[in-house]
Design a protein around this motif. Structure first.
Motif, PDB file in Angstrom:
ATOM      1  N   ASP A 100       0.830  -1.198   0.000  1.00  0.00           N
ATOM      2  CA  ASP A 100       0.000   0.000   0.000  1.00  0.00           C
ATOM      3  C   ASP A 100       0.870   1.255   0.000  1.00  0.00           C
ATOM      4  N   GLU A 101       0.217   2.374  -0.192  1.00  0.00           N
ATOM      5  CA  GLU A 101       0.936   3.642  -0.329  1.00  0.00           C
ATOM      6  C   GLU A 101       1.697   4.046   0.931  1.00  0.00           C
ATOM      7  N   ASN A 102       1.428   3.377   2.052  1.00  0.00           N
ATOM      8  CA  ASN A 102       2.140   3.642   3.300  1.00  0.00           C
ATOM      9  C   ASN A 102       3.331   2.710   3.489  1.00  0.00           C
ATOM     10  N   GLY A 103       3.583   1.871   2.479  1.00  0.00           N
ATOM     11  CA  GLY A 103       4.713   0.950   2.539  1.00  0.00           C
ATOM     12  C   GLY A 103       4.411  -0.381   3.196  1.00  0.00           C
ATOM     13  N   ASN A 104       3.148  -0.639   3.505  1.00  0.00           N
ATOM     14  CA  ASN A 104       2.768  -1.902   4.151  1.00  0.00           C
ATOM     15  C   ASN A 104       2.600  -3.008   3.124  1.00  0.00           C
ATOM     16  N   ASP A 105       3.141  -4.186   3.417  1.00  0.00           N
ATOM     17  CA  ASP A 105       2.967  -5.364   2.581  1.00  0.00           C
ATOM     18  C   ASP A 105       1.544  -5.882   2.807  1.00  0.00           C
ATOM     19  N   VAL A 106       0.701  -5.750   1.791  1.00  0.00           N
ATOM     20  CA  VAL A 106      -0.690  -6.212   1.888  1.00  0.00           C
ATOM     21  C   VAL A 106      -0.942  -7.359   0.905  1.00  0.00           C
ATOM     22  N   ASN A 107       0.137  -7.988   0.463  1.00  0.00           N
ATOM     23  CA  ASN A 107       0.041  -9.042  -0.546  1.00  0.00           C
ATOM     24  C   ASN A 107      -0.847 -10.199  -0.087  1.00  0.00           C
ATOM     25  N   SER A 108      -0.694 -10.616   1.177  1.00  0.00           N
ATOM     26  CA  SER A 108      -1.492 -11.763   1.632  1.00  0.00           C
ATOM     27  C   SER A 108      -2.983 -11.445   1.618  1.00  0.00           C
ATOM     28  N   GLU A 109      -3.360 -10.202   1.978  1.00  0.00           N
ATOM     29  CA  GLU A 109      -4.765  -9.821   1.936  1.00  0.00           C
ATOM     30  C   GLU A 109      -5.296  -9.852   0.501  1.00  0.00           C
ATOM     31  N   TYR A 110      -4.503  -9.377  -0.444  1.00  0.00           N
ATOM     32  CA  TYR A 110      -4.928  -9.371  -1.839  1.00  0.00           C
ATOM     33  C   TYR A 110      -4.964 -10.784  -2.420  1.00  0.00           C
TER      34      TYR A 110
END
Length: 145
Positions: A62-72
């Protein structure tokens, strides 16, 4: 024929920014088909609005640098399981999305730069043999969608 369509194209406010990508031309051209609206992010319970996300070095971030790959990835799995028993002839997906992008996605710099590529859901559908098209293929002769 059943047509899977990104829900935001149909006017559902499910985009990351809480808005939609309503496409009157696509809606009109698909009006005689059985439409199956889908938004993997909403199926997975992601909130709207939510931080913008792009694929950065193969990982949805996300735009804040958080890895959100697992959620996607979970969103894609939920969406695939929802449609597994439907005889879908075509999937019309939203352009440039990290989930639904068909021909191009943002490059991961959050600067608006596009690169050739596909979103996670578009890739998964294509790998399973679905015919997948970008909504931007629905352009009228005047060049507007």
């Amino acid at each position: 024929m059943k047509v899977l369509v990104s829900a935001c194209i149909l006017g559902e406010n499910c985009k990351y920014n809480g808005k939609n990508n309503r496409n009157r031309l696509a809606i009109n051209l698909l009006k005689n088909y059985e439409i199956i609206p889908i938004c993997p992010e909403m199926l997975a319970g992601m909130k709207t609005p939510r931080p913008c996300a792009e694929i950065v070095n193969g990982v949805v971030t996300d735009e804040n640098g958080n890895d959100v790959n697992s959620e996607y990835m979970q969103a894609v799995e939920i969406a695939l399981s929802k449609i597994e028993n439907d005889d879908i002839g075509l999937a019309v997906l939203q352009s440039r999305s990290p989930t639904c992008g068909v021909n191009q996605i943002y490059d991961g710099s959050f600067s608006g730069k596009l690169i050739p590529g596909m979103g996670l859901f578009a890739q998964a559908l294509k790998q399973k043999g679905y015919k997948v098209v970008d909504v931007e293929s629905f352009i009228d002769e005047s060049g507007s969608s």
